[in-house]
Design a protein around this motif. Structure first.
Motif, PDB file in Angstrom:
ATOM      1  N   ALA A 140     -41.828  88.923 -45.288  1.00  0.00           N
ATOM      2  CA  ALA A 140     -43.061  88.383 -45.862  1.00  0.00           C
ATOM      3  C   ALA A 140     -44.103  88.093 -44.792  1.00  0.00           C
ATOM      4  O   ALA A 140     -45.307  88.295 -45.016  1.00  0.00           O
ATOM      5  N   ILE A 141     -43.664  87.648 -43.626  1.00  0.00           N
ATOM      6  CA  ILE A 141     -44.603  87.403 -42.522  1.00  0.00           C
ATOM      7  C   ILE A 141     -45.328  88.692 -42.151  1.00  0.00           C
ATOM      8  O   ILE A 141     -46.538  88.696 -41.896  1.00  0.00           O
ATOM      9  N   GLY A 142     -44.593  89.791 -42.157  1.00  0.00           N
ATOM     10  CA  GLY A 142     -45.196  91.085 -41.843  1.00  0.00           C
ATOM     11  C   GLY A 142     -46.233  91.521 -42.871  1.00  0.00           C
ATOM     12  O   GLY A 142     -47.171  92.252 -42.541  1.00  0.00           O
ATOM     13  N   LEU A 143     -46.087  91.078 -44.100  1.00  0.00           N
ATOM     14  CA  LEU A 143     -47.070  91.401 -45.134  1.00  0.00           C
ATOM     15  C   LEU A 143     -48.352  90.604 -44.961  1.00  0.00           C
ATOM     16  O   LEU A 143     -49.432  91.041 -45.370  1.00  0.00           O
ATOM     17  N   ILE A 144     -48.223  89.430 -44.366  1.00  0.00           N
ATOM     18  CA  ILE A 144     -49.375  88.547 -44.182  1.00  0.00           C
ATOM     19  C   ILE A 144     -50.184  88.935 -42.947  1.00  0.00           C
ATOM     20  O   ILE A 144     -51.414  88.910 -42.952  1.00  0.00           O
ATOM     21  N   LEU A 145     -49.473  89.305 -41.880  1.00  0.00           N
ATOM     22  CA  LEU A 145     -50.152  89.625 -40.611  1.00  0.00           C
ATOM     23  C   LEU A 145     -50.988  90.903 -40.707  1.00  0.00           C
ATOM     24  O   LEU A 145     -50.667  91.805 -41.466  1.00  0.00           O
ATOM     25  N   LEU A 158     -37.276 103.065 -39.278  1.00  0.00           N
ATOM     26  CA  LEU A 158     -37.720 104.079 -40.236  1.00  0.00           C
ATOM     27  C   LEU A 158     -39.021 103.688 -40.942  1.00  0.00           C
ATOM     28  O   LEU A 158     -39.465 104.384 -41.859  1.00  0.00           O
ATOM     29  N   HIS A 159     -39.609 102.584 -40.519  1.00  0.00           N
ATOM     30  CA  HIS A 159     -40.884 102.101 -41.069  1.00  0.00           C
ATOM     31  C   HIS A 159     -40.795 101.768 -42.559  1.00  0.00           C
ATOM     32  O   HIS A 159     -41.790 101.887 -43.284  1.00  0.00           O
ATOM     33  N   LEU A 160     -39.618 101.338 -43.003  1.00  0.00           N
ATOM     34  CA  LEU A 160     -39.456 100.877 -44.375  1.00  0.00           C
ATOM     35  C   LEU A 160     -39.772  99.398 -44.499  1.00  0.00           C
ATOM     36  O   LEU A 160     -39.909  98.878 -45.616  1.00  0.00           O
ATOM     37  N   ALA A 161     -39.893  98.731 -43.364  1.00  0.00           N
ATOM     38  CA  ALA A 161     -40.191  97.305 -43.316  1.00  0.00           C
ATOM     39  C   ALA A 161     -41.006  97.036 -42.051  1.00  0.00           C
ATOM     40  O   ALA A 161     -40.911  97.799 -41.078  1.00  0.00           O
ATOM     41  N   PRO A 162     -41.798  95.970 -42.033  1.00  0.00           N
ATOM     42  CA  PRO A 162     -42.607  95.659 -40.847  1.00  0.00           C
ATOM     43  C   PRO A 162     -41.726  95.209 -39.678  1.00  0.00           C
ATOM     44  O   PRO A 162     -40.593  94.770 -39.862  1.00  0.00           O
ATOM     45  N   TRP A 163     -42.290  95.301 -38.480  1.00  0.00           N
ATOM     46  CA  TRP A 163     -41.538  94.935 -37.278  1.00  0.00           C
ATOM     47  C   TRP A 163     -41.089  93.477 -37.313  1.00  0.00           C
ATOM     48  O   TRP A 163     -40.082  93.118 -36.683  1.00  0.00           O
ATOM     49  N   THR A 164     -41.830  92.661 -38.046  1.00  0.00           N
ATOM     50  CA  THR A 164     -41.488  91.235 -38.087  1.00  0.00           C
ATOM     51  C   THR A 164     -40.107  90.982 -38.689  1.00  0.00           C
ATOM     52  O   THR A 164     -39.516  89.919 -38.449  1.00  0.00           O
ATOM     53  N   MET A 165     -39.578  91.946 -39.451  1.00  0.00           N
ATOM     54  CA  MET A 165     -38.257  91.727 -40.025  1.00  0.00           C
ATOM     55  C   MET A 165     -37.185  91.657 -38.944  1.00  0.00           C
ATOM     56  O   MET A 165     -36.074  91.163 -39.196  1.00  0.00           O
ATOM     57  N   LEU A 166     -37.513  92.112 -37.735  1.00  0.00           N
ATOM     58  CA  LEU A 166     -36.578  91.979 -36.616  1.00  0.00           C
ATOM     59  C   LEU A 166     -36.360  90.512 -36.246  1.00  0.00           C
ATOM     60  O   LEU A 166     -35.387  90.183 -35.550  1.00  0.00           O
ATOM     61  N   LEU A 167     -37.249  89.635 -36.712  1.00  0.00           N
ATOM     62  CA  LEU A 167     -37.068  88.198 -36.468  1.00  0.00           C
ATOM     63  C   LEU A 167     -35.786  87.681 -37.117  1.00  0.00           C
ATOM     64  O   LEU A 167     -35.309  86.600 -36.767  1.00  0.00           O
TER      65      LEU A 167
END
Length: 300
Positions: A295-300, A242-251
């Motif tokens: 947080a990684i998704g916010l940095i990338l 739903l694009h509420l969080a970056p794809w990196t949260m799948l990590l």
């Protein structure tokens, strides 16, 4: 009172349950709104931490007062009795911390709006009556709900509100998004309470404490424990879709094997001193993975 004794009294090692929902709120605020009010959230973090420590003092205080002489709990297990702490001092410390955190919250509400006051009041009432009163919330079938909802969802909601109070919309889309991103923490915290009640089922029933597990039965309680862990990961996937969080949260799914291993260990044996720690590890590792990957998704 020495620092190590104080840290044990306030159960400082268990602060994962309140700190990580806060950081999820920070990440969500920046990703979806591009807004962080650093001064407000730092003040909120300090007030939240102080109150959380006061609640843990209250838990130990109530446990000491309600304990029987069986197994020398007062003298050998409870931190107050074991360290021979002064009860009046512990009580004054607890009240002082509650007052200080409440004043900080009221000051914040003055600047960002009174919705914060009402949200904070709810959290204070739950925190105080969770282990206090003739029928503490922890002894009722809704103990899992109140612990998970308050520490998982409400902490994140307040954090997002503080960062976006100028434009915050009280609608289903806003609240639903925050609820979804906070749902893993909410469920893992609820599972902590559920695991505790599964382990303590016989003791609780002997003491007329009729928790959710009493009504479900141990086998259904264990199935619920598994189900909540599954829903937590489904919520993470849904938030990304739903694009509420970056794809990196799948990590976060990288820790799924660890979570499953701990779940199986708890399913096999429900002995508090041996396997309750499985629920603690699931919360700590799962919530940390969600925050770090976000947080990684916010940095990338």
């Amino acid at each position: 009172m020495t620092l190590p004794v104080f840290l044990e009294l306030v159960e400082f090692k268990a602060k994962t349950a309140s700190v990580l929902p806060f950081f999820i709120g920070i990440c969500y605020s920046w990703y979806n709104y591009g807004s962080i009010h650093l001064g407000y959230v730092v003040l909120y973090f300090i007030a939240m931490l102080i109150f959380n420590m006061a609640v843990d003092i209250l838990d130990n205080y109530n446990d000491y007062h309600h304990a029987t002489e069986v197994h020398d709990y007062k003298e050998k297990t409870n931190i107050i009795g074991r360290e021979q702490l002064s009860l009046p001092f512990v009580f004054r410390l607890m009240i002082g911390m509650i007052v200080v955190s409440a004043v900080m919250g009221i000051v914040l509400a003055y600047f960002v709006g009174w919705p914060l006051f009402w949200m904070g009041l709810y959290c204070y009432l739950i925190g105080i009556f969770y282990s206090s009163g003739p029928r503490p919330l922890s002894s009722l079938p809704l103990g899992e709900f109140f612990s998970g909802f308050t520490m998982g969802f409400m902490i994140s909601l307040i954090c997002v509100y503080l960062n976006t109070y100028e434009t915050f919309q009280w609608n289903s889309a806003t609240l639903g998004g925050i609820f979804l991103i906070a749902l893993p923490n909410t469920l893992w915290i609820a599972n902590l309470m559920l695991a505790n009640n599964i382990c303590d089922l016989e003791e609780d029933e002997n003491n007329n404490r009729y928790t959710l597990v009493h009504y479900l039965g141990k086998s259904q309680g264990l199935r619920l424990f598994v189900l909540l862990n599954i829903i937590a990961f489904v919520a993470i996937l849904t938030a990304v879709v739903l694009h509420l969080a970056p794809w990196t949260m799948l990590l976060t799914f990288l820790v799924l094997p660890f979570v499953w291993k701990q779940t199986k260990l708890f399913m096999h044996k429900q002995i508090k001193r041996e396997t309750f720690v499985c629920a603690v590890k699931i919360l700590a590792v799962g919530a940390c993975a969600q925050v770090i990957s976000f947080a990684i998704g916010l940095i990338l």
